[in-house]
Design an enzyme around this catalytic site. Structure first.
Site, PDB file in Angstrom:
ATOM      1  N   GLU A 175      -4.313   6.943  -5.748  1.00 46.11           N
ATOM      2  CA  GLU A 175      -4.348   6.226  -7.026  1.00 46.11           C
ATOM      3  C   GLU A 175      -5.627   6.561  -7.784  1.00 46.11           C
ATOM      4  O   GLU A 175      -6.701   6.523  -7.184  1.00 46.11           O
ATOM      5  CB  GLU A 175      -4.262   4.708  -6.777  1.00 46.11           C
ATOM      6  CG  GLU A 175      -2.951   4.303  -6.119  1.00 46.11           C
ATOM      7  CD  GLU A 175      -2.854   2.799  -5.826  1.00 46.11           C
ATOM      8  OE1 GLU A 175      -3.842   2.077  -6.087  1.00 46.11           O
ATOM      9  OE2 GLU A 175      -1.796   2.352  -5.352  1.00 46.11           O
ATOM     10  N   HIS A 226      -0.420  -0.392  -9.833  1.00 53.69           N
ATOM     11  CA  HIS A 226      -1.084  -1.317  -8.914  1.00 53.69           C
ATOM     12  C   HIS A 226      -1.553  -2.581  -9.653  1.00 53.69           C
ATOM     13  O   HIS A 226      -2.733  -2.941  -9.631  1.00 53.69           O
ATOM     14  CB  HIS A 226      -2.265  -0.638  -8.224  1.00 53.69           C
ATOM     15  CG  HIS A 226      -2.626  -1.268  -6.903  1.00 53.69           C
ATOM     16  ND1 HIS A 226      -3.142  -0.557  -5.854  1.00 53.69           N
ATOM     17  CD2 HIS A 226      -2.552  -2.555  -6.455  1.00 53.69           C
ATOM     18  CE1 HIS A 226      -3.378  -1.352  -4.826  1.00 53.69           C
ATOM     19  NE2 HIS A 226      -3.021  -2.589  -5.174  1.00 53.69           N
ATOM     20  N   ARG A 254       0.846  -1.186   0.000  1.00 56.81           N
ATOM     21  CA  ARG A 254       0.000   0.000   0.000  1.00 56.81           C
ATOM     22  C   ARG A 254       0.885   1.242   0.000  1.00 56.81           C
ATOM     23  O   ARG A 254       1.881   1.304   0.712  1.00 56.81           O
ATOM     24  CB  ARG A 254      -0.925   0.027   1.227  1.00 56.81           C
ATOM     25  CG  ARG A 254      -2.019  -1.027   1.219  1.00 56.81           C
ATOM     26  CD  ARG A 254      -3.042  -0.769   0.126  1.00 56.81           C
ATOM     27  NE  ARG A 254      -4.149  -1.721   0.146  1.00 56.81           N
ATOM     28  CZ  ARG A 254      -4.192  -2.852  -0.523  1.00 56.81           C
ATOM     29  NH1 ARG A 254      -3.158  -3.203  -1.289  1.00 56.81           N
ATOM     30  NH2 ARG A 254      -5.250  -3.641  -0.458  1.00 56.81           N
TER      31      ARG A 254
END
Length: 314
Positions: A263, A280, A234
């Site tokens: 994000e 990601h 994270r």
């Protein structure tokens, strides 16, 4: 039963049966969230749903309150820090996840970032495509020291791969699984020792208020100037401003980052030449998304049948 799926675009493309089978359980609406979603729009979308299935969109107190009919929240994946599961519990709303199904995919990606960062792979690829042929020096990861922060399913999968590279493995973790550590040749150490002695550090721990910004000005100063930092967990675990300055000032050799504090990210960090940045995608393999989808569908069917849910996190 009205279900709202908020998933990344490629997840739906990779596993079309997920939505097809969900529609046999109830009414389904799908929102693709690669570009994010504004909070006011999200409030409108959740207003009359019974179930939310979510990947990375934040489901906070405000969103939960906006969903007057909400009865169940499912995290499509393992880490559920984007869901206010404590408040959901107060309102009697169960929250589940699908743990462990993306561990091998994320561990693969961690090593991809590690190798790419150590040998300037993406930079050299771009130079070649523009007609430039220039040597650059990198580092081997074979026989080097690897520090893993976190020793859950992903940390263990990374350790298994590291054994193939004959790496010396140190781990910092709150939960110390000594049996697995012995099998994998892992040594538990404190965080300062891990950071100061490792050639590569991989972050794969949970984000919470205790771990937020655990990589910061102070902890970065402990790392070797030849070290590589990998974050596949994270973004909030790292102080991005501090890491940006450390990389600019060559306090670190490089970083490989799959996750960011916000994000989609607009961070300067992603544009640095000694950063390998990916959007990601750690869990984005066909195999992992199929496994997660199977677990999600199984729990949706349990919920519809009023059976006990698996993997309750609250």
């Amino acid at each position: 039963m009205k279900m709202l799926f908020m998933l990344r675009d490629a997840f739906i493309e990779a596993n079309p049966k997920l939505i097809e089978e969900a529609r046999t359980i109830g009414e389904v609406n799908v929102i693709l969230t690669d570009q994010g979603i504004e909070k006011e729009e999200l409030k409108r979308e959740v207003a009359d749903v019974d179930v939310i299935v979510v990947a990375i969109v934040n489901i906070d107190k405000e969103i939960i309150d906006a969903a007057a009919n909400l009865k169940y929240i499912m995290k499509f994946g393992s880490g559920y820090d984007n869901i206010d599961h404590v408040y959901a519990r107060e309102k009697g709303i169960p929250v589940t996840n699908v743990p462990g199904q993306n561990a091998e995919a994320v561990a693969d990606h961690a090593f991809g970032l590690m190798l790419a960062a150590a040998r300037h792979v993406t930079q050299k690829n771009q130079e070649m495509k523009s007609g430039k042929w220039e040597l650059s020096m990198g580092f081997e990861i074979f026989n080097k020291r690897l520090g893993i922060i976190g020793f859950g399913n992903i940390g263990k999968a990374i350790a298994r791969r590291a054994n193939g590279f004959h790496m010396e493995i140190s781990v910092y973790a709150n939960h110390k699984d000594y049996d697995s550590a012995e099998k994998l040749g892992v040594k538990f150490v404190d965080l300062d020792e891990l950071l100061s002695t490792s050639d590569t550090v991989v972050i794969c721990t949970n984000l919470n208020e205790k771990t937020r910004n655990m990589i910061n000005v102070e902890t970065l100063s402990l790392m070797k100037p030849t070290a590589i930092l990998i974050n596949i967990s994270r973004g909030g675990l790292v102080d991005e401003d501090a890491l940006t300055e450390a990389l600019k000032n060559k306090q670190l050799f490089a970083a490989g980052l799959d996750v960011f504090a916000d994000e989609p990210t607009k961070s300067e960090l992603a544009a640095l030449t000694n950063v390998i940045a990916t959007p990601h995608i750690g869990a984005a393999t066909y195999e992992a998304i199929e496994r997660i989808g199977d677990g999600a569908l199984a729990n949706l069917k349990r919920f519809a049948a009023r059976e006990e849910l698996a993997n309750l996190v609250n």
